[in-house]
Enzyme design. Structure first.
Site, short mmCIF file in Angstrom:
data_model
loop_
_atom_site.label_atom_id
_atom_site.label_comp_id
_atom_site.label_asym_id
_atom_site.label_seq_id
_atom_site.Cartn_x
_atom_site.Cartn_y
_atom_site.Cartn_z
CG HIS A 184 -5.05 8.46 3.70
ND1 HIS A 184 -4.73 8.62 3.44
CD2 HIS A 184 -5.23 7.43 3.31
CE1 HIS A 184 -4.73 8.05 1.58
NE2 HIS A 184 -5.23 6.93 2.40
N GLY A 185 -6.67 8.22 7.85
CA GLY A 185 -7.01 8.86 9.46
C GLY A 185 -8.67 9.27 9.93
CG ASP A 223 -2.01 1.06 1.44
OD1 ASP A 223 -2.61 1.78 -0.10
OD2 ASP A 223 -2.32 1.34 2.45
CG HIS A 224 -0.65 5.15 0.53
ND1 HIS A 224 -0.79 6.14 -0.13
CD2 HIS A 224 -1.50 4.32 1.33
CE1 HIS A 224 -2.30 6.49 0.06
NE2 HIS A 224 -2.58 5.41 1.00
N GLY A 233 -11.00 4.39 4.49
CA GLY A 233 -12.08 4.16 5.00
C GLY A 233 -12.18 4.18 6.50
CB THR A 234 -11.06 4.77 9.71
OG1 THR A 234 -9.89 3.42 9.41
CG2 THR A 234 -11.12 5.09 10.60
CG ASP A 262 0.16 8.31 -3.23
OD1 ASP A 262 0.13 8.96 -4.12
OD2 ASP A 262 0.04 8.18 -1.99
#
Ligand code: 13P
Length: 281
Positions: free
Chosen positions: A178-179, A82-83, A208-209, A104
């Protein structure tokens, strides 16, 4: 051997009109908990680790564990880097057997992002792995370092990007971050619908959070096939560990181990059910 190319999982999701959860993991306990939830729900799953987190989970240690967990699972598992920020770590992930990598280049001008993505695709092709890239800019930050402002994905940019690179999957920016969100997340479904109309490859939702179940379901009906969840799982693991220490003064290391597995399991289980991938394996 249910280690599977991530693109294959997502193309199947496209046919079935659901999304597959891509869960960031940081240690063995989180891997065990995530796989357990997926197996119980008979759901495909993606395990991933972000380059920005390798300081805590070195790739040469966490990578082989993720790949081995996938090979031993009784559901299909994609293993994603990821990233990705550097070719060095991306190549290392490919060497370890990851079935997809994300590059990314979202902070670069479009042409540079295209160039870099093409270079990563050439590398990934040698391993039969798929590639995810990002156009536009997801807000927040992947490693809590600094906040990044949101830049919606431009439809024309996305079209040009996909055509020129031949990338497998595309992460979009539609108000996601993010976060932990500052205030309520506000996804722009008009932007997503416009992208979905012209982009045929599976779309990816980062950050998603904090997104509501309703919005997740709407995303899964509008071309989003991979949903990334990191912070919520880390928080769930942390909560289980905290409760253990608060409630059991004589606790020991092995109870901590089980608490971490449970923390990851709970959060992955909850999200798989929302994403609609239950019984799809
Ligand atoms: P969250 O930490 O907001 O869940 O984002 C995860 C993510 O997008 C990983 O790439």
């Amino acid at each position: 051997m249910p280690l599977i190319n991530t693109k294959e999982l997502l193309l199947k999701a496209d046919q079935g009109n659901y999304a597959v959860g891509a869960f960031n993991v940081a240690n063995m306990e989180m891997i065990i908990g995530a796989i357990k939830a997926a197996e119980e729900l008979k759901s495909p799953i993606i395990l991933q680790v972000a380059e920005g987190r390798l300081e805590y989970s070195p790739l040469e240690l966490i990578g082989p564990m993720m790949v081995s967990a996938a090979k031993n699972a009784n559901v299909n598992v994609g293993v994603n880097f990821d990233h990705g920020m550097t070719l060095e770590k991306i190549k290392m992930a490919l060497d370890l057997g990851f079935t997809s990598v994300m590059i990314d280049g979202s902070k670069l001008p479009l042409d540079k992002n295209i160039e870099l993505t093409k270079e990563v695709i050439r590398e990934a092709n040698k391993f039969g792995a798929s590639v995810e890239a990002e156009v536009g800019r997801v807000g927040g930050s992947e490693d809590n370092s600094k906040g990044v402002s949101i830049l919606y994905t431009d439809v024309e940019d996305a079209k040009k990007f996909v055509k020129e690179t031949g990338v497998d999957t595309l992460a979009v920016a539609i108000g996601n971050a993010h976060g932990v969100y500052e205030g309520e997340p506000n996804l722009n479904f008009e932007v997503l619908e416009n992208i979905d109309k012209v982009i045929e490859i599976p779309l990816v939702l980062h950050g998603g959070t904090g997104i509501t179940s309703d919005d997740f379901r709407k995303c899964a009906k509008t071309g989003i096939r991979k949903i990334n969840i990191a912070t919520a799982t880390f928080n769930s693991v942390n909560k289980q560990a905290k409760e253990l220490y608060e409630n059991d003064k004589k606790t020991n290391y092995f109870k901590l181990n089980s608490a971490q597995v449970k923390g990851a399991y709970d959060n992955v289980y909850k999200h798989i059910r929302i994403f609609g991938s239950e019984n799809k394996d």
